[in-house]
Design a protein around this motif. Structure first.
Motif, PDB file in Angstrom:
ATOM      1  N   UNK A  85     -33.192  13.047  -9.217  1.00  0.00           N
ATOM      2  CA  UNK A  85     -32.578  13.792  -8.100  1.00  0.00           C
ATOM      3  C   UNK A  85     -33.413  14.945  -7.560  1.00  0.00           C
ATOM      4  N   UNK A  86     -34.103  15.692  -8.440  1.00  0.00           N
ATOM      5  CA  UNK A  86     -34.857  16.839  -7.940  1.00  0.00           C
ATOM      6  C   UNK A  86     -35.975  16.397  -6.993  1.00  0.00           C
ATOM      7  N   UNK A  87     -36.529  15.202  -7.225  1.00  0.00           N
ATOM      8  CA  UNK A  87     -37.543  14.673  -6.307  1.00  0.00           C
ATOM      9  C   UNK A  87     -36.960  14.448  -4.921  1.00  0.00           C
ATOM     10  N   UNK A 142     -36.691   3.618  -2.361  1.00  0.00           N
ATOM     11  CA  UNK A 142     -35.625   4.606  -2.139  1.00  0.00           C
ATOM     12  C   UNK A 142     -36.154   5.811  -1.358  1.00  0.00           C
ATOM     13  N   UNK A 143     -37.434   6.165  -1.585  1.00  0.00           N
ATOM     14  CA  UNK A 143     -38.051   7.215  -0.778  1.00  0.00           C
ATOM     15  C   UNK A 143     -38.099   6.802   0.695  1.00  0.00           C
ATOM     16  N   UNK A 144     -38.432   5.543   0.931  1.00  0.00           N
ATOM     17  CA  UNK A 144     -38.495   5.051   2.313  1.00  0.00           C
ATOM     18  C   UNK A 144     -37.118   5.122   2.970  1.00  0.00           C
ATOM     19  N   UNK A 145     -36.086   4.782   2.194  1.00  0.00           N
ATOM     20  CA  UNK A 145     -34.710   4.889   2.701  1.00  0.00           C
ATOM     21  C   UNK A 145     -34.390   6.342   3.051  1.00  0.00           C
ATOM     22  N   UNK A 146     -34.804   7.260   2.198  1.00  0.00           N
ATOM     23  CA  UNK A 146     -34.572   8.684   2.456  1.00  0.00           C
ATOM     24  C   UNK A 146     -35.240   9.112   3.751  1.00  0.00           C
ATOM     25  N   UNK A 173     -27.576  14.088  -2.469  1.00  0.00           N
ATOM     26  CA  UNK A 173     -26.456  13.163  -2.299  1.00  0.00           C
ATOM     27  C   UNK A 173     -26.918  11.712  -2.385  1.00  0.00           C
ATOM     28  N   UNK A 174     -28.024  11.396  -1.711  1.00  0.00           N
ATOM     29  CA  UNK A 174     -28.539  10.031  -1.731  1.00  0.00           C
ATOM     30  C   UNK A 174     -28.953   9.623  -3.140  1.00  0.00           C
ATOM     31  N   UNK A 175     -29.619  10.519  -3.857  1.00  0.00           N
ATOM     32  CA  UNK A 175     -30.059  10.221  -5.224  1.00  0.00           C
ATOM     33  C   UNK A 175     -28.866   9.951  -6.140  1.00  0.00           C
ATOM     34  N   UNK A 176     -27.823  10.767  -6.039  1.00  0.00           N
ATOM     35  CA  UNK A 176     -26.647  10.585  -6.888  1.00  0.00           C
ATOM     36  C   UNK A 176     -25.914   9.286  -6.563  1.00  0.00           C
TER      37      UNK A 176
END
Length: 426
Positions: free
Chosen positions: A359-361, A226-230, A344-347
């Motif tokens: 989310x804070x990350x 998910x970090x890579x997607x971000x 937004x992406x995390x949620x």
């Protein structure tokens, strides 16, 4: 022969002594300027923003008034010269004859302050960079012995200014290296290390606090995809910001009557602020609100619409602010966009894909990722955001995501706002 050798050694020693002394002066003056500008802007921005909350008519009055004052100052006080931002620093370091004049110090200080305080949707970072670079430029002209160290002394001022703004001497050093100098010399290491040390010491004396307070940070390996997607999404968003700024500047440059630029820019800014007050000024006040309890936020469609609207409009209002005469750059807008994009992406991931990410990350990593892609300086973004939060728990994921976002952006569009020129784009 021995006498000649001794004379050369004495000359080199005296030259190093003078470099040390001038680096101390540049570091102190640049950091002091940065601290004053940061605190003054934050204080008055809060007051003026509160006035718009109480009486929304000020959302119309403030932008047009602020941009008009800036135009008046440039026209009648600062020699009718428009501020070009960091490109002015590049022009100075790339030329032996082109120097940053001393009036750039008050010009960028005052215009940067007025732009943000009256709602201009940008930040004071570029104003600080150019003003502190001008301190270094003025210093190198004072003695012939400094002429050969022009770039190093300008970078020393820039590094100290960035250190003062973001409480990160490493970010100051890396920014002056990655963005301004792009080469390392012994004089660069000496002058810049001294300047950022003095700047960081001043921050401790003044007890300057990190801009954003975060606690109990942690991250999990399962979040890596998910970090890579971000990183990819952040790179795409940074290109949108860059292209917006370049497009608006090109279009506004066709307007010959400058006050029409102010009117058009103010209309865009006022309407956007009416819809999304979070866009007022630097936007750090809005970032602080989402830092309060992001892990406890629950996704909703109204929240998604608000966040998407903010992400779409932020580059537009930033571009309109700059194109109509405001002073600033893409530092604060990049951090702002990254924070809201990450949240937004995390949620969305937690709501629809049961990703169970923190989310804070994503807020913190998103800030670094968009900044990295916007200025093509991943290591600067890494240490800058860690300095902003005073926490290095996310060091590794931030590093990886910053690299991904930078190269994603470069694949789509090879230029930044700072590196673009019409001749290169052809």
């Amino acid at each position: 022969m021995n006498n000649i050798t001794q004379i050369k050694k004495n000359y080199r020693f005296i030259k190093v002594q003078k470099l040390v002394i001038v680096s101390i002066l540049i570091g102190f003056l640049s950091a002091f300027l940065g601290v004053i500008l940061k605190n003054t802007t934050e204080y008055y921005e809060e007051i003026f923003f509160h006035k718009t909350v109480v009486n929304p008519i000020f959302l119309v009055v403030f932008p047009v008034f602020g941009l008009s004052i800036i135009y008046f100052l440039r026209e009648y006080v600062f020699k009718k010269k428009e501020n070009k931002g960091i490109k002015e620093v590049f022009e100075s370091t790339n030329s032996h004859s082109n120097n940053l004049p001393s009036y750039k110090i008050p010009s960028h200080f005052i215009n940067g302050l007025l732009t943000v305080v009256f709602g201009g949707s940008t930040g004071i970072e570029v104003s600080t960079v150019v003003a502190s670079a001008a301190i270094g430029s003025v210093a190198q002209r004072k003695q012939n012995v400094f002429r050969q160290y022009k770039t190093e002394l300008i970078c020393a001022g820039v590094a100290a200014g960035i250190t003062a703004l973001f409480s990160s001497p490493i970010a100051g050093l890396l920014f002056s290296l990655e963005v301004i100098s792009r080469k390392v010399t012994r004089a660069f290491i000496l002058t810049n290390l001294i300047a950022v040390s003095i700047a960081f010491g001043l921050l401790h004396i003044l007890d300057e606090k990190p801009l954003f307070a975060v606690y109990n940070m942690t991250w999990h390996l399962r979040a890596i995809p998910y970090f890579l997607l971000l990183g990819i999404v952040a790179g795409i968003n940074s290109v949108y910001l860059t292209r917006c700024v370049l497009f608006f500047k090109a279009q506004f440059s066709k307007i010959k009557v400058h006050y029409y630029k102010i009117i058009f820019g103010s209309v865009i800014l006022s309407v956007s602020l009416f819809v999304f007050p979070q866009l007022y000024g630097e936007g750090y006040h809005a970032i602080k609100t989402i830092f309060i309890n992001p892990n406890g936020m629950v996704f909703s469609m109204s929240m998604a619409v608000t966040f998407v609207g903010i992400l779409v409009l932020k580059p537009i209002v930033t571009s309109a602010t700059l194109a109509s005469g405001g002073d600033g750059g893409v530092f604060a807008p990049s951090l702002f966009m990254g924070a809201f994009l990450g949240l937004l992406l995390a949620l969305i991931l937690n709501q629809y894909f049961n990703a169970n990410v923190i989310p804070i990350n994503f807020i913190i990593i998103g800030m670094a990722a968009v900044l990295s892609a916007s200025i093509h300086a991943p290591f600067t973004a890494l240490f800058l955001v860690c300095g902003l939060t005073n926490d290095y728990t996310l060091f590794l994921p931030i590093l990886v995501v910053c690299l991904i976002s930078k190269y994603t952006a470069k694949m789509i569009y090879p230029f930044t706002v700072y590196s673009y020129s019409p001749s290169l784009a052809k």
